[in-house]
Design a protein around this motif. Structure first.
Motif, mmCIF file in Angstrom:
data_model
loop_
_atom_site.group_PDB
_atom_site.id
_atom_site.type_symbol
_atom_site.label_atom_id
_atom_site.label_comp_id
_atom_site.label_asym_id
_atom_site.label_seq_id
_atom_site.Cartn_x
_atom_site.Cartn_y
_atom_site.Cartn_z
ATOM 1 N N LEU A 1 4.601 1.139 -9.081
ATOM 2 C CA LEU A 1 6.011 0.388 -8.881
ATOM 3 C C LEU A 1 6.283 0.432 -7.635
ATOM 4 N N GLY A 2 5.642 1.159 -6.693
ATOM 5 C CA GLY A 2 5.801 0.941 -5.188
ATOM 6 C C GLY A 2 5.110 -0.309 -4.852
ATOM 7 N N GLU A 3 3.813 -0.594 -5.413
ATOM 8 C CA GLU A 3 3.096 -1.613 -5.022
ATOM 9 C C GLU A 3 3.817 -2.932 -5.509
ATOM 10 N N VAL B 1 7.307 0.944 0.918
ATOM 11 C CA VAL B 1 7.827 2.267 0.210
ATOM 12 C C VAL B 1 6.868 3.288 0.734
ATOM 13 N N ARG B 2 7.435 4.330 1.200
ATOM 14 C CA ARG B 2 7.007 5.777 1.330
ATOM 15 C C ARG B 2 7.297 6.739 0.518
ATOM 16 N N MET C 1 0.878 -1.182 -0.100
ATOM 17 C CA MET C 1 -0.011 -0.088 0.008
ATOM 18 C C MET C 1 0.941 1.100 0.071
ATOM 19 N N ARG C 2 0.373 2.081 -0.762
ATOM 20 C CA ARG C 2 1.215 3.418 -0.838
ATOM 21 C C ARG C 2 1.113 4.251 0.460
ATOM 22 N N ALA D 1 16.929 -0.532 -8.543
ATOM 23 C CA ALA D 1 17.135 -1.469 -9.712
ATOM 24 C C ALA D 1 15.518 -1.947 -10.341
ATOM 25 N N HIS D 2 14.515 -1.784 -9.508
ATOM 26 C CA HIS D 2 13.233 -2.027 -9.681
ATOM 27 C C HIS D 2 12.749 -0.998 -10.864
ATOM 28 N N VAL D 3 12.985 0.169 -10.491
ATOM 29 C CA VAL D 3 12.541 1.348 -11.486
ATOM 30 C C VAL D 3 13.358 0.972 -12.959
ATOM 31 N N LEU D 4 14.521 0.329 -12.910
ATOM 32 C CA LEU D 4 15.336 0.220 -14.113
ATOM 33 C C LEU D 4 15.083 -1.260 -14.745
ATOM 34 N N SER D 5 14.313 -1.836 -14.133
ATOM 35 C CA SER D 5 14.162 -3.401 -14.829
ATOM 36 C C SER D 5 13.164 -3.071 -15.850
#
Length: 256
Positions: free
Chosen positions: A51-53, A64-65, A1-2, A237-241
């Motif tokens: 992406l945070g979820e 993620v906050r 959850m955001r 890494a997740h953002v760039l995946s």
């Protein structure tokens, strides 16, 4: 959850960390735990929330906050000591403000690009046809303030088109500008095309040729004293995946 961070929470003390750009898997478990605090440009709200979820699903021990806002304001908060793990800016200039103070020491990675579009309320009641209308006194116009990336980009396109705009209001982030349009408080505004898409049917977008004169690069980097260094590394890494790039593309961002 955001989880959203209040802006007033931006004046505490931070820890330490380092970056990596290896792409993670999008599922399973990992050693990443605890809060991962991400300061991100307002125009990234929808894409980064998703992406945070995804990140939390891949890392069950992490949360993620987000602190979304104008990149200039976020840079100022970080330079004043606000605790964060990652900064994603809507323009290199605001990232440089944080690098110049040593708050970020890693080399930023450009992960997306964005360009401007004219936004009008549904039905275009003002009859806006193009960028030249921003120089007319009869229309109510909203723009981002010049220190905000969307405002700096707007200045570039107006200069390229030889137009002197007549804004009725200058806002501190692109979402505030978009709200003015969606509520019908102004006849037109310049926002990112990703924001027009995110607004759905509440606003309509109008392309204009000068938008190519001001394409914004979005850099991302970990903070030098990230409280959760492992979390910062994993989120970058997740953002760039491949998954991260797919989510950004679906939101309307261009690849760098």
């Amino acid at each position: 959850m955001r989880r959203l961070i209040p802006v007033l929470a931006a004046l505490l003390v931070a820890g330490c960390g380092s970056p990596s750009t290896d792409a993670p898997a999008t599922g399973g478990t990992s050693g990443v735990t605890g809060d991962v605090t991400v300061f991100a440009a307002a125009s990234l709200t929808e894409a980064f929330t998703r992406l945070g979820e995804d990140f939390e699903a891949a890392h069950p021990g992490a949360a993620v906050r987000f602190n979304f806002g104008g990149s200039s304001a976020l840079a100022r908060q970080l330079n004043q000591g606000a605790p964060a793990d990652v900064f994603a800016s809507a323009a290199p200039a605001n990232m440089r403000q944080v690098i110049d103070t040593g708050t970020i020491t890693a080399t930023p990675t450009t992960f997306a690009r964005n360009s401007l579009q004219i936004a009008v309320p549904r039905g275009n009641p003002g009859g806006v046809g193009g960028l030249a209308d921003f120089g007319e006194a009869g229309l109510k116009i909203a723009l981002c303030a010049e220190q905000v990336p969307c405002g700096a980009a707007a200045e570039e396109v107006f200069e390229a088109a030889g137009i002197t705009p007549r804004p009725d209001t200058l806002e501190q982030d692109v979402k505030a500008v978009l709200t003015k349009v969606s509520l019908g408080e102004v006849d037109a505004a310049l926002v990112y095309r990703t924001d027009v898409r995110a607004a759905g049917g509440a606003v309509e977008g109008i392309d204009f040729p000068e938008s190519g004169e001001a394409v914004n690069d979005y850099p991302i980097a970990p903070l030098a004293k990230a409280p959760n260094a492992a979390g910062a590394e994993a989120f970058l890494a997740h953002v760039l995946s491949d998954r991260g790039r797919a989510v950004l593309a679906e939101a309307g961002f261009a690849a760098p």
